[in-house]
Design a protein around this motif. Structure first.
Motif, PDB file in Angstrom:
ATOM      1  N   GLY A  57     -82.040  41.504   3.535  1.00 41.52           N
ATOM      2  CA  GLY A  57     -83.038  40.947   4.431  1.00 41.52           C
ATOM      3  C   GLY A  57     -84.478  40.971   3.966  1.00 41.52           C
ATOM      4  N   ASP A  58     -84.857  41.923   3.112  1.00 38.89           N
ATOM      5  CA  ASP A  58     -86.260  42.057   2.718  1.00 38.89           C
ATOM      6  C   ASP A  58     -86.648  41.206   1.508  1.00 38.89           C
ATOM      7  N   VAL A  59     -85.674  40.606   0.840  1.00 40.88           N
ATOM      8  CA  VAL A  59     -85.973  39.750  -0.314  1.00 40.88           C
ATOM      9  C   VAL A  59     -86.752  38.531   0.171  1.00 40.88           C
ATOM     10  N   GLU A  60     -87.781  38.115  -0.579  1.00 42.65           N
ATOM     11  CA  GLU A  60     -88.560  36.944  -0.199  1.00 42.65           C
ATOM     12  C   GLU A  60     -88.139  35.720  -1.008  1.00 42.65           C
ATOM     13  N   VAL A  61     -88.034  34.592  -0.312  1.00 44.04           N
ATOM     14  CA  VAL A  61     -87.710  33.305  -0.924  1.00 44.04           C
ATOM     15  C   VAL A  61     -88.670  32.262  -0.363  1.00 44.04           C
ATOM     16  N   TYR A  62     -88.765  31.134  -1.041  1.00 48.90           N
ATOM     17  CA  TYR A  62     -89.614  30.035  -0.572  1.00 48.90           C
ATOM     18  C   TYR A  62     -88.769  29.157   0.336  1.00 48.90           C
ATOM     19  N   PHE A  63     -89.146  29.065   1.622  1.00 47.80           N
ATOM     20  CA  PHE A  63     -88.345  28.354   2.613  1.00 47.80           C
ATOM     21  C   PHE A  63     -89.270  27.629   3.575  1.00 47.80           C
ATOM     22  N   GLU A  64     -89.017  26.339   3.789  1.00 43.76           N
ATOM     23  CA  GLU A  64     -89.792  25.513   4.710  1.00 43.76           C
ATOM     24  C   GLU A  64     -91.290  25.644   4.500  1.00 43.76           C
ATOM     25  N   GLY A  65     -91.722  25.634   3.253  1.00 47.48           N
ATOM     26  CA  GLY A  65     -93.140  25.564   2.939  1.00 47.48           C
ATOM     27  C   GLY A  65     -93.874  26.871   2.750  1.00 47.48           C
ATOM     28  N   SER A  66     -93.186  28.005   2.867  1.00 48.05           N
ATOM     29  CA  SER A  66     -93.870  29.284   2.642  1.00 48.05           C
ATOM     30  C   SER A  66     -92.876  30.374   2.260  1.00 48.05           C
ATOM     31  N   ASN A  67     -93.409  31.494   1.788  1.00 45.27           N
ATOM     32  CA  ASN A  67     -92.559  32.625   1.443  1.00 45.27           C
ATOM     33  C   ASN A  67     -92.052  33.280   2.723  1.00 45.27           C
ATOM     34  N   ARG A  68     -90.748  33.467   2.793  1.00 45.49           N
ATOM     35  CA  ARG A  68     -90.096  34.078   3.961  1.00 45.49           C
ATOM     36  C   ARG A  68     -89.108  35.118   3.476  1.00 45.49           C
ATOM     37  N   THR A  69     -88.847  36.108   4.326  1.00 46.83           N
ATOM     38  CA  THR A  69     -87.805  37.066   3.976  1.00 46.83           C
ATOM     39  C   THR A  69     -86.453  36.406   4.225  1.00 46.83           C
ATOM     40  N   CYS A  70     -85.439  36.908   3.556  1.00 49.37           N
ATOM     41  CA  CYS A  70     -84.089  36.382   3.789  1.00 49.37           C
ATOM     42  C   CYS A  70     -83.675  36.587   5.234  1.00 49.37           C
ATOM     43  N   ASN A  71     -84.150  37.643   5.866  1.00 48.19           N
ATOM     44  CA  ASN A  71     -83.858  37.875   7.277  1.00 48.19           C
ATOM     45  C   ASN A  71     -84.425  36.737   8.135  1.00 48.19           C
ATOM     46  N   ASN A 111     -73.249  21.703   9.390  1.00 48.46           N
ATOM     47  CA  ASN A 111     -74.388  20.814   9.205  1.00 48.46           C
ATOM     48  C   ASN A 111     -74.748  20.715   7.722  1.00 48.46           C
ATOM     49  N   GLY A 112     -75.150  19.543   7.268  1.00 49.70           N
ATOM     50  CA  GLY A 112     -75.516  19.349   5.863  1.00 49.70           C
ATOM     51  C   GLY A 112     -76.674  20.228   5.423  1.00 49.70           C
ATOM     52  N   PHE A 113     -77.672  20.408   6.296  1.00 52.03           N
ATOM     53  CA  PHE A 113     -78.805  21.264   5.936  1.00 52.03           C
ATOM     54  C   PHE A 113     -78.352  22.707   5.787  1.00 52.03           C
ATOM     55  N   CYS A 114     -77.439  23.151   6.648  1.00 48.72           N
ATOM     56  CA  CYS A 114     -76.894  24.508   6.552  1.00 48.72           C
ATOM     57  C   CYS A 114     -76.211  24.698   5.197  1.00 48.72           C
ATOM     58  N   ASN A 115     -75.384  23.746   4.816  1.00 48.73           N
ATOM     59  CA  ASN A 115     -74.676  23.849   3.532  1.00 48.73           C
ATOM     60  C   ASN A 115     -75.645  23.854   2.354  1.00 48.73           C
ATOM     61  N   ALA A 116     -76.672  23.022   2.420  1.00 43.98           N
ATOM     62  CA  ALA A 116     -77.668  22.985   1.343  1.00 43.98           C
ATOM     63  C   ALA A 116     -78.430  24.301   1.272  1.00 43.98           C
ATOM     64  N   ALA A 117     -78.776  24.864   2.430  1.00 43.93           N
ATOM     65  CA  ALA A 117     -79.492  26.139   2.467  1.00 43.93           C
ATOM     66  C   ALA A 117     -78.625  27.261   1.909  1.00 43.93           C
ATOM     67  N   LYS A 118     -77.343  27.252   2.237  1.00 42.99           N
ATOM     68  CA  LYS A 118     -76.431  28.270   1.694  1.00 42.99           C
ATOM     69  C   LYS A 118     -76.363  28.160   0.171  1.00 42.99           C
ATOM     70  N   THR A 119     -76.299  26.936  -0.324  1.00 46.04           N
ATOM     71  CA  THR A 119     -76.249  26.726  -1.769  1.00 46.04           C
ATOM     72  C   THR A 119     -77.487  27.304  -2.437  1.00 46.04           C
ATOM     73  N   GLU A 120     -78.648  27.112  -1.837  1.00 41.24           N
ATOM     74  CA  GLU A 120     -79.895  27.561  -2.432  1.00 41.24           C
ATOM     75  C   GLU A 120     -80.177  29.045  -2.217  1.00 41.24           C
ATOM     76  N   TYR A 121     -79.851  29.580  -1.050  1.00 37.77           N
ATOM     77  CA  TYR A 121     -80.299  30.932  -0.693  1.00 37.77           C
ATOM     78  C   TYR A 121     -79.210  31.997  -0.685  1.00 37.77           C
ATOM     79  N   PHE A 122     -77.942  31.617  -0.815  1.00 37.13           N
ATOM     80  CA  PHE A 122     -76.883  32.618  -0.783  1.00 37.13           C
ATOM     81  C   PHE A 122     -77.062  33.655  -1.897  1.00 37.13           C
ATOM     82  N   SER A 123     -77.294  33.193  -3.111  1.00 35.32           N
ATOM     83  CA  SER A 123     -77.385  34.116  -4.248  1.00 35.32           C
ATOM     84  C   SER A 123     -78.525  35.131  -4.125  1.00 35.32           C
ATOM     85  N   PRO A 124     -79.760  34.710  -3.807  1.00 41.44           N
ATOM     86  CA  PRO A 124     -80.816  35.722  -3.690  1.00 41.44           C
ATOM     87  C   PRO A 124     -80.736  36.555  -2.406  1.00 41.44           C
TER      88      PRO A 124
END
Length: 112
Positions: free
Chosen positions: A62-76, A90-103
């Motif tokens: 949860g504390d890892v930061e990623v770039y999401f919807e225009g700013s740095n956000r925690t995985c939580n 949902n297609g956006f859900c699947n795309a988000a999982k592809t991008e953010y699952f690993s980190p």
């Protein structure tokens, strides 16, 4: 003006006697509604779960930061946002999982 968090409005309205459809109520709804309110979750439809692959559930880092919807956000924050806004298929859900699952997601060590 007092600094009020989204979770404090119920107490704030009660303790200050702010009634529905009053000018002060309307002003606060306009000012804070978009940032504090969201549609209730429909539990009959599976929500987007970032750390679920197929039938397997992984732990959220949860504390890892990623770039999401225009700013740095925690995985939580990312996980909560996806869960509230999107269905699992949902297609956006699947795309988000592809991008953010690993980190954001990991398989926790199991002693046995």
């Amino acid at each position: 003006e007092d600094d009020v968090s989204c979770g404090s409005f119920d107490w704030y309205f009660t303790s200050n006697g702010i009634e529905e459809r009053s000018g002060q109520c309307t002003d606060l709804q306009v000012e804070f509604g978009e940032s504090c309110c969201y549609e209730a979750i429909d539990y009959s439809v599976a929500s987007c779960s970032l750390c679920k692959k197929g039938e397997a559930w992984y732990d959220l880092n949860g504390d890892v930061e990623v770039y999401f919807e225009g700013s740095n956000r925690t995985c939580n924050e990312v996980s909560n946002s996806l869960f509230r806004k999107y269905e699992d298929d949902n297609g956006f859900c699947n795309a988000a999982k592809t991008e953010y699952f690993s980190p954001c997601c990991f398989e926790k060590c199991d002693l046995c």
